[in-house]
Design an enzyme around this catalytic site. Structure first.
Site, short mmCIF file in Angstrom:
data_model
loop_
_atom_site.label_atom_id
_atom_site.label_comp_id
_atom_site.label_asym_id
_atom_site.label_seq_id
_atom_site.Cartn_x
_atom_site.Cartn_y
_atom_site.Cartn_z
N ASN A 21 -42.66 -86.88 -17.26
CA ASN A 21 -43.08 -86.05 -18.40
C ASN A 21 -44.26 -86.63 -19.18
O ASN A 21 -44.72 -86.01 -20.13
CB ASN A 21 -41.90 -85.84 -19.36
N HIS B 197 -48.23 -73.39 -8.75
CA HIS B 197 -49.31 -74.29 -8.37
C HIS B 197 -50.57 -73.52 -7.98
O HIS B 197 -51.55 -74.12 -7.54
CB HIS B 197 -48.88 -75.20 -7.22
N HIS C 13 -40.14 -78.24 -16.58
CA HIS C 13 -39.56 -79.55 -16.88
C HIS C 13 -38.47 -79.45 -17.94
O HIS C 13 -37.53 -80.24 -17.93
CB HIS C 13 -40.66 -80.52 -17.32
N ARG D 257 -45.73 -75.89 -16.55
CA ARG D 257 -45.10 -77.17 -16.22
C ARG D 257 -44.08 -77.54 -17.30
O ARG D 257 -42.99 -78.04 -16.99
CB ARG D 257 -46.17 -78.25 -16.09
#
Length: 335
Positions: A95, A192, A70, A66
């Site tokens: 975030n 995921h 990001h 992640r």
């Protein structure tokens, strides 16, 4: 000592500074650090440090996946997400739940000990994520290195991150702005296959989908029942659920996620829509029936890692991943 207000000022001024100088996106290399660190193997140092963290906490894999996404999706893979400050990317709503900063700090300390002022924080994110994925069964893919660290980190820039409730078409468009195809997007969302989502990200699907007062009709009934137990309507604690609902592989990087969403067992709205939208469902089915997910996932991660990077004389090599270098700070503040 520089206070938070000064840091916020610096990253804002840095935005102006970089726009005046312009970005220079050069080619990355496999093995960029070979021969640059007094005979030390940088990638091996990263691997051993990540392993030590992984043995204590295996959830660092989804955390780092992640983090890389990001970071790279906002102004490119420049470690801007690591910078502290009152208005840095870390403070943006998408975030606030990003974690794994301690892993990056530990790797930075380890490489600085034997190879000071050479290895960028941006490269550390990419290498550490690769190693965590490998440790979680995803296969070890080769990553390109040679990035430099950015000097800009503004919370407002994180507004472009795709939402868990994005449509497939809007997600495809968002990824396209980063030079990533629809197939890249579908493989990258395969991240995921590991990790969790908090109830607040999918609660509407359980009780009031699109303000209908009813649950999402595309969700498997058994999953709906299970998630309602995990996420009661008026709960005071934000519960969580595995993104891959196959309990035997929810901690493994594999293709199980795609099988689950084809069974209407996707937790996030965007995940479930991948399996039913005409723009993506054939690719999802192909991945679910293939034997090369880990290879293709690694290739997509490498492509993500090449998004708008700083190389050559652009950016800097930070001494601390959480702050710009002191000489940069002085140059920006003093003009």
């Amino acid at each position: 000592m520089v206070n938070n207000k000064t840091v916020a000022f610096v990253v804002a001024i840095g935005f102006i500074f970089l726009n005046l100088s312009g970005h220079c996106y050069g080619a990355l290399q496999f093995g960029f650090y070979n021969g640059k660190c007094r005979g030390s193997d940088v990638e091996d140092i990263v691997r051993k440090t990540v392993l030590s963290k992984f043995l204590v906490d295996r959830t660092i894999t989804p955390a780092l996946l992640r983090m890389q996404f990001h970071d790279c999706f906002v102004n490119g893979c420049d470690a801007s997400i690591l910078l502290d400050g009152t208005n840095s990317e870390k403070t943006a709503p998408p975030n606030l739940s990003v974690r794994g900063y301690d892993v990056i700090d530990a790797v930075k300390t380890a490489v600085e000990r034997v190879c000071p002022d050479v290895v960028s924080c941006a490269d550390i994110i990419v290498m550490a994520t690769r190693d965590a994925v490998s440790l979680s069964g995803g296969g070890r893919y080769n990553v390109q290195t040679g990035r430099r660290d950015g000097r800009v980190s503004l919370a407002k820039d994180a507004q472009i991150l795709p939402s868990p409730s994005s449509s497939v078409s809007s997600a495809i468009q968002a990824f396209a702005t980063k030079g990533l195809t629809a197939t890249d997007m579908i493989y990258l969302l395969g991240g995921h296959t590991i990790g969790i989502a908090h109830c607040s990200f999918f609660q509407d699907r359980l009780y009031n989908f699109e303000n209908s007062g009813k649950p999402d009709p595309t969700m498997d009934l058994a999953l709906l029942t299970s998630l309602r137990r995990t996420c009661p309507r008026n709960a005071t604690v934000d519960g969580k659920a595995n993104l891959d609902q196959n309990s035997f592989s929810s901690a493994v990087v594999d293709k199980s996620f795609y099988t689950q969403i084809m069974l209407r067992r996707g937790v996030l709205q965007i995940d479930q829509e991948l399996a039913v939208d005409g723009l993506s469902k054939s690719t999802v089915a192909a991945i679910a029936g293939s034997s090369d997910f880990t290879t293709k996932f690694g290739q997509a991660m490498v492509k993500l890692g090449g998004t708008h990077v700083l190389t050559g004389t652009q950016g800097e090599i930070r001494k601390s991943c959480r702050s710009v270098n002191s000489q940069t700070l002085m140059a920006l503040v003093n003009g």
